[in-house]
Design a protein around this motif. Structure first.
Motif, mmCIF file in Angstrom:
data_model
loop_
_atom_site.group_PDB
_atom_site.id
_atom_site.type_symbol
_atom_site.label_atom_id
_atom_site.label_comp_id
_atom_site.label_asym_id
_atom_site.label_seq_id
_atom_site.Cartn_x
_atom_site.Cartn_y
_atom_site.Cartn_z
ATOM 1 N N SER A 9 -111.608 110.573 -58.706
ATOM 2 C CA SER A 9 -111.631 110.556 -57.253
ATOM 3 C C SER A 9 -112.992 110.081 -56.802
ATOM 4 C CB SER A 9 -111.369 111.963 -56.697
ATOM 5 O OG SER A 9 -110.094 112.407 -57.107
ATOM 6 N N VAL A 10 -113.050 109.528 -55.616
ATOM 7 C CA VAL A 10 -114.316 109.050 -55.072
ATOM 8 C C VAL A 10 -114.799 110.052 -54.029
ATOM 9 C CG1 VAL A 10 -115.477 107.209 -53.831
ATOM 10 C CG2 VAL A 10 -113.682 106.660 -55.480
ATOM 11 N N VAL A 11 -115.922 110.666 -54.304
ATOM 12 C CA VAL A 11 -116.506 111.644 -53.395
ATOM 13 C C VAL A 11 -117.988 111.330 -53.276
ATOM 14 C CG1 VAL A 11 -116.979 114.057 -52.985
ATOM 15 C CG2 VAL A 11 -114.822 113.389 -54.058
ATOM 16 N N LEU A 12 -118.457 111.226 -52.068
ATOM 17 C CA LEU A 12 -119.868 110.931 -51.814
ATOM 18 C C LEU A 12 -120.320 109.678 -52.561
ATOM 19 C CD1 LEU A 12 -121.285 114.562 -52.014
ATOM 20 C CD2 LEU A 12 -120.536 113.295 -49.993
ATOM 21 N N GLY A 13 -119.427 108.719 -52.673
ATOM 22 C CA GLY A 13 -119.780 107.444 -53.278
ATOM 23 C C GLY A 13 -119.809 107.446 -54.791
ATOM 24 N N GLN A 14 -119.343 108.559 -55.463
ATOM 25 C CA GLN A 14 -119.391 108.613 -56.917
ATOM 26 C C GLN A 14 -118.004 108.910 -57.476
ATOM 27 O OE1 GLN A 14 -122.242 111.574 -57.938
ATOM 28 N NE2 GLN A 14 -124.003 110.285 -57.487
ATOM 29 N N ASN A 15 -117.730 108.371 -58.673
ATOM 30 C CA ASN A 15 -116.515 108.729 -59.385
ATOM 31 C C ASN A 15 -116.775 109.998 -60.194
ATOM 32 O OD1 ASN A 15 -115.191 106.473 -58.464
ATOM 33 N ND2 ASN A 15 -115.756 105.221 -60.233
ATOM 34 N N SER A 52 -120.561 128.740 -50.776
ATOM 35 C CA SER A 52 -120.843 127.878 -51.923
ATOM 36 C C SER A 52 -122.071 128.351 -52.688
ATOM 37 C CB SER A 52 -121.034 126.424 -51.471
ATOM 38 O OG SER A 52 -122.122 126.301 -50.580
ATOM 39 N N GLN A 53 -123.063 128.852 -51.966
ATOM 40 C CA GLN A 53 -124.271 129.337 -52.636
ATOM 41 C C GLN A 53 -123.955 130.515 -53.548
ATOM 42 O OE1 GLN A 53 -127.428 130.578 -50.008
ATOM 43 N NE2 GLN A 53 -128.987 130.423 -51.598
ATOM 44 N N SER A 54 -122.987 131.342 -53.159
ATOM 45 C CA SER A 54 -122.630 132.503 -53.976
ATOM 46 C C SER A 54 -121.974 132.108 -55.288
ATOM 47 C CB SER A 54 -121.693 133.431 -53.187
ATOM 48 O OG SER A 54 -120.407 132.842 -53.027
ATOM 49 N N ALA A 78 -109.968 125.354 -48.000
ATOM 50 C CA ALA A 78 -110.689 124.127 -47.652
ATOM 51 C C ALA A 78 -112.098 124.145 -48.230
ATOM 52 C CB ALA A 78 -110.740 123.955 -46.135
ATOM 53 N N TRP A 79 -112.740 125.314 -48.215
ATOM 54 C CA TRP A 79 -114.062 125.421 -48.816
ATOM 55 C C TRP A 79 -114.000 125.126 -50.311
ATOM 56 C CZ3 TRP A 79 -115.871 130.642 -46.247
ATOM 57 C CH2 TRP A 79 -116.206 130.395 -44.908
ATOM 58 N N ALA A 80 -112.942 125.609 -50.963
ATOM 59 C CA ALA A 80 -112.801 125.356 -52.394
ATOM 60 C C ALA A 80 -112.655 123.867 -52.674
ATOM 61 C CB ALA A 80 -111.603 126.122 -52.942
ATOM 62 N N GLN A 81 -111.898 123.152 -51.820
ATOM 63 C CA GLN A 81 -111.765 121.706 -52.003
ATOM 64 C C GLN A 81 -113.118 121.009 -51.845
ATOM 65 O OE1 GLN A 81 -109.031 120.047 -52.986
ATOM 66 N NE2 GLN A 81 -107.950 122.000 -53.125
ATOM 67 N N ARG A 82 -113.863 121.443 -50.877
ATOM 68 C CA ARG A 82 -115.180 120.844 -50.652
ATOM 69 C C ARG A 82 -116.116 121.146 -51.823
ATOM 70 N NH1 ARG A 82 -118.828 122.191 -45.245
ATOM 71 N NH2 ARG A 82 -120.710 121.018 -45.851
ATOM 72 N N TYR A 83 -116.052 122.357 -52.322
ATOM 73 C CA TYR A 83 -116.914 122.738 -53.437
ATOM 74 C C TYR A 83 -116.546 121.960 -54.697
ATOM 75 C CZ TYR A 83 -119.713 125.750 -56.475
ATOM 76 O OH TYR A 83 -120.641 126.216 -57.361
ATOM 77 N N PRO A 258 -100.681 117.285 -55.965
ATOM 78 C CA PRO A 258 -101.911 116.485 -55.911
ATOM 79 C C PRO A 258 -102.148 115.782 -54.591
ATOM 80 C CG PRO A 258 -100.250 115.441 -57.292
ATOM 81 C CD PRO A 258 -99.733 116.799 -56.975
ATOM 82 N N LYS A 259 -101.144 115.716 -53.720
ATOM 83 C CA LYS A 259 -101.324 115.068 -52.416
ATOM 84 C C LYS A 259 -101.423 116.081 -51.282
ATOM 85 C CE LYS A 259 -99.049 110.705 -53.615
ATOM 86 N NZ LYS A 259 -97.937 109.763 -53.268
ATOM 87 N N THR A 260 -100.541 117.070 -51.285
ATOM 88 C CA THR A 260 -100.444 117.955 -50.119
ATOM 89 C C THR A 260 -100.826 119.404 -50.400
ATOM 90 O OG1 THR A 260 -98.108 118.414 -50.588
ATOM 91 C CG2 THR A 260 -98.605 116.519 -49.159
ATOM 92 N N GLY A 261 -101.026 119.775 -51.656
ATOM 93 C CA GLY A 261 -101.263 121.169 -51.989
ATOM 94 C C GLY A 261 -102.625 121.671 -51.559
ATOM 95 N N GLU A 262 -102.659 122.882 -51.014
ATOM 96 C CA GLU A 262 -103.932 123.501 -50.622
ATOM 97 C C GLU A 262 -104.876 123.646 -51.803
ATOM 98 O OE1 GLU A 262 -103.730 126.584 -46.982
ATOM 99 O OE2 GLU A 262 -102.660 127.231 -48.765
ATOM 100 N N LEU A 263 -104.310 123.793 -53.009
ATOM 101 C CA LEU A 263 -105.115 124.066 -54.188
ATOM 102 C C LEU A 263 -105.111 122.887 -55.155
ATOM 103 C CD1 LEU A 263 -103.984 127.757 -54.812
ATOM 104 C CD2 LEU A 263 -105.757 126.899 -53.283
ATOM 105 N N LYS A 264 -104.903 121.693 -54.645
ATOM 106 C CA LYS A 264 -104.932 120.515 -55.513
ATOM 107 C C LYS A 264 -106.298 120.416 -56.191
ATOM 108 C CE LYS A 264 -106.112 117.587 -51.544
ATOM 109 N NZ LYS A 264 -105.645 116.528 -50.628
ATOM 110 N N GLY A 265 -106.284 120.021 -57.440
ATOM 111 C CA GLY A 265 -107.528 119.941 -58.196
ATOM 112 C C GLY A 265 -107.893 121.216 -58.915
ATOM 113 N N PHE A 266 -107.241 122.338 -58.587
ATOM 114 C CA PHE A 266 -107.471 123.575 -59.323
ATOM 115 C C PHE A 266 -106.947 123.399 -60.749
ATOM 116 C CE2 PHE A 266 -108.116 127.345 -56.271
ATOM 117 C CZ PHE A 266 -108.851 126.568 -55.388
ATOM 118 N N GLY A 267 -107.528 124.176 -61.671
ATOM 119 C CA GLY A 267 -107.118 124.049 -63.070
ATOM 120 C C GLY A 267 -105.962 124.920 -63.467
#
Length: 681
Positions: A9-15, A52-54, A78-83, A258-267
């Protein structure tokens, strides 16, 4: 069907890679820093920055992300996705109640699950017809109803149970197209009547020519009542032919879309309370008005059948790399060794037991390690202590737990120093603050009891007549097999009856002992599980042990130690008893109980004189664990002869971690019920 796969995925300009193979917990070794729960810690939920700091430096986050037991912060998914976007190598697992659901006040849950999907206590038919205005019902079995429905242990109060009302035909069949929710308001044993508040939780009050009423199985978590799913294979089906487990799997899968799930990207998902038996003795899992003890119907454990099907369906939907873990470590918890990624020990050994039943989780983890079949095994223990007696020394017991678990290749949740709030020295190499500082294991786990004298002097290897004469059997017969094995075969008419083998009249030794043997089941747990890794249970107890200073309940944890075995291959299981000579008896008896009547083969039975001590070498250090009630001395020269460098104590916050060099490596003293972590330099 979709699979969790490695993508970019591309985030902040990085793969960045988000596949499970890139997670640092699988790449960097031990100890991992695992953030377990904490979703209700309000200071860390003030903002994304605080949240996120915690989590900084944590390799794994196991946390709730929807309202089930507790109402979590609405921004946390949403915070988890951002983190995750900023920390792609962190493994996130969704902590999810696998047993129960907050449903009463949640219309979206009621719209999804219908009344037949909830587990029920055995109920009763109602005499005569019931009109819409009727609130007093005359039932055939009034003794099946009580106002003590759901106990809130925190507040120490009972809540009245909720009920399911379902139309009953004259022949006894239930019409699940006509149902209603209610709540019990009173019970009159004299008149055989109950009074109910009807038409609750979005249901409508109806007329019934015949009626069956049953209490919903439930419990109180986080101050609110949860209802239990009916996971049995006999669970009623809704109008679409779906059982509760079908809908539960669909819900879980949708969260990871992977498209619509609140927890997409979770392991993956970490299930809480995954029981494989019907936990209440009066449950009616096929809703025929007859109690099904432990979930058995006509000799079949239909609750376990349903749970197995649920686990296998979830694995098939989510693919081989998806992490699925759940409570294990007892004969009532999940045993999906061939399907789940691992098990959680809720506390080590248990959250009410900091050290007493030490062998039990070790035996379970050993089986998962030997016979797990998934691509990325994930076994872990939550290090938490609820007993007041244990809380006095929780940091010490956390070190013992972390040391043992790391040696076994099992992850442990983080424990913080009480004063600083920072992780204990042993998690992060003290002042260095380095996660995964030990690195990967470079040698096998060393079980020091194996080098200690065998009090049977090999008799349990040869199975000679002197030892056979000391064996007492119940529910089984025995014969000698090939390869120095002893075969036990059930002879009880009840296939669910246990088999017991008791070693009687042994000379009682001084000090600690470890009973060990290798065992294999010649028959599966159930015919439907032929060829699988689902194990059977073992329990071992001694006839008399010392009474320790803790409470009677805690004394019970010293005995009745557990293990597991299956058909996949022989597994070594060990059972540790402390100070067996500190009682006024000359002889010792040890009873081994095997679950069910299926044939069992035993070999290499030994009674080691000494404690169940562990040692293991890692890339950057060694760990020494002493679960005995006395100080023990470890000889590093003998244990790790290939390493000729120096060993140092951690430089950390407690006085023992002073950074000093170990000058006498053949005499490293480890205190009772503790572990030492040393650095290699």
């Amino acid at each position: 069907m979709f699979f969790v796969i490695a993508v970019c995925s591309v985030v902040l300009g990085q793969n960045y890679p988000v596949g499970i193979e890139a997670k640092r917990v699988f790449k960097e070794g031990f100890p991992a820093l695992i953030a377990f729960r904490g979703e209700m810690h309000r200071p860390s939920h003030r903002s994304y920055e605080a949240w996120s700091q915690s989590l900084e430096d944590y390799s794994v986050v196991i946390r709730k992300f929807w309202n089930e037991e507790l109402n979590v912060h609405p921004e946390s998914p949403a915070w988890a996705q951002r983190y995750l976007a900023a920390h792609p190598v962190t493994l996130f697992l969704w902590h999810l109640n696998g047993e129960a659901r907050a449903a009463r006040e949640h219309p979206e849950v009621q719209a999804r699950y219908f009344p037949g999907h909830w587990a029920l206590h055995t109920g009763s038919a109602v005499d005569g017809s019931v009109e819409r205005g009727s609130s007093v019902l005359k039932v055939e079995h009034v003794d099946r109803f009580s106002m003590k429905g759901y106990i809130d242990r925190r507040e120490r109060e009972w809540h009245a149970p909720d009920l399911v009302l379902v139309e009953r035909f004259p022949d006894g069949r239930l019409n699940w197209k006509k149902t209603e929710y209610a709540r019990l308001t009173s019970v009159d044993l004299t008149t055989g009547t109950i009074e109910v508040d009807r038409g609750l939780y979005g249901s409508e009050v109806q007329d019934y020519n015949g009626l069956y009423v049953a209490p919903i199985v439930g419990g109180v978590w986080g101050g609110q009542i949860l209802w239990f799913y009916n996971h049995a294979s006999t669970c009623p089906r809704d109008a679409n032919g779906q059982q509760a487990s079908d809908l539960f799997v669909d819900e879980i899968v949708s969260k990871f879309d992977p498209k619509t799930g609140e927890l997409k990207g979770f392991g993956g998902v970490a299930f809480d309370v995954t029981y494989w038996v019907a936990r209440w003795p009066d449950m009616d899992v096929n809703v025929d008005g007859v109690t099904d003890l432990d979930g058995y119907v006509d000799g079949r454990n239909v609750w376990r059948e349903g749970m197995v099907a649920w686990a296998e369906r979830l694995r098939a939907r989510m693919g081989p790399e998806f992490i699925i873990v759940g409570d294990g470590g007892s004969d009532k918890h999940q045993r999906a060794v061939g399907v789940f990624s691992g098990m959680e020990a809720e506390g080590f050994p248990y959250h009410h037991d900091a050290f007493r039943g030490y062998s039990t989780p070790i035996n379970h983890f050993d089986y998962w390690t030997a016979f797990g079949k998934v691509a990325y095994p994930f076994n872990f223990s939550a290090l938490k202590f609820k007993s007041d007696f244990d809380l006095e020394n929780q940091e010490q017991y956390a070190r013992l737990g972390l040391g043992t678990l790391s040696s076994l290749g099992v992850y442990a949740t983080s424990v913080s120093d009480e004063e600083s709030g920072a992780p204990l020295d042993e998690f992060v190499a003290g002042h260095r603050g380095q996660v995964h500082w030990l690195g990967q294991a470079v040698g096998p786990v060393l079980r020091l009891e194996e080098a200690m004298p065998d009090l049977l002097d090999g008799a349990g290897v040869r199975w000679g007549e002197p030892l056979l004469a000391k064996l007492e059997l119940h529910g089984a017969s025995m014969r000698q097999g090939g390869g120095n094995t002893l075969i036990l075969e059930g002879n009880d008419d009840d296939p669910l009856a246990p088999m017991t083998l008791t070693l009687k009249g042994l000379k009682r030794p001084a000090g600690d002992i470890v009973l060990s043997f290798e065992v294999i089941s010649k028959e599966p747990l159930a015919p439907s599980l032929e060829g699988s890794a689902y194990p059977r249970a073992i329990k071992v107890s001694a006839d008399e042990l010392p009474e320790y200073e803790d409470s009677a309940r805690k004394n019970g944890f010293y005995n009745d130690l557990e293990g597991v075995f299956g058909t996949e291959g022989f597994i070594r299981q060990s059972f540790y008893f402390r100070d067996v000579g500190d009682v006024d008896l000359d002889t010792l008896s040890l009873k081994i109980t095997f679950e069910y009547q299926g044939a069992v083969a035993l070999r290499n039975l030994k009674i080691h004189q000494g404690g169940q001590l562990f040692a293991r070498e890692f890339e950057h250090g060694v760990v020494l664990s002493n679960p005995s009630l006395h100080e023990r001395v470890f000889d590093l020269t003998s244990l790790f002869p290939d390493y000729d460098g120096a060993y140092y104590r951690i430089s950390g916050t407690r006085k023992e971690n002073d950074g000093s060099r170990i000058m006498h490596r053949d005499q490293v003293r480890v205190p009772a019920l503790d572990a030492i972590f040393l650095e290699k330099r």
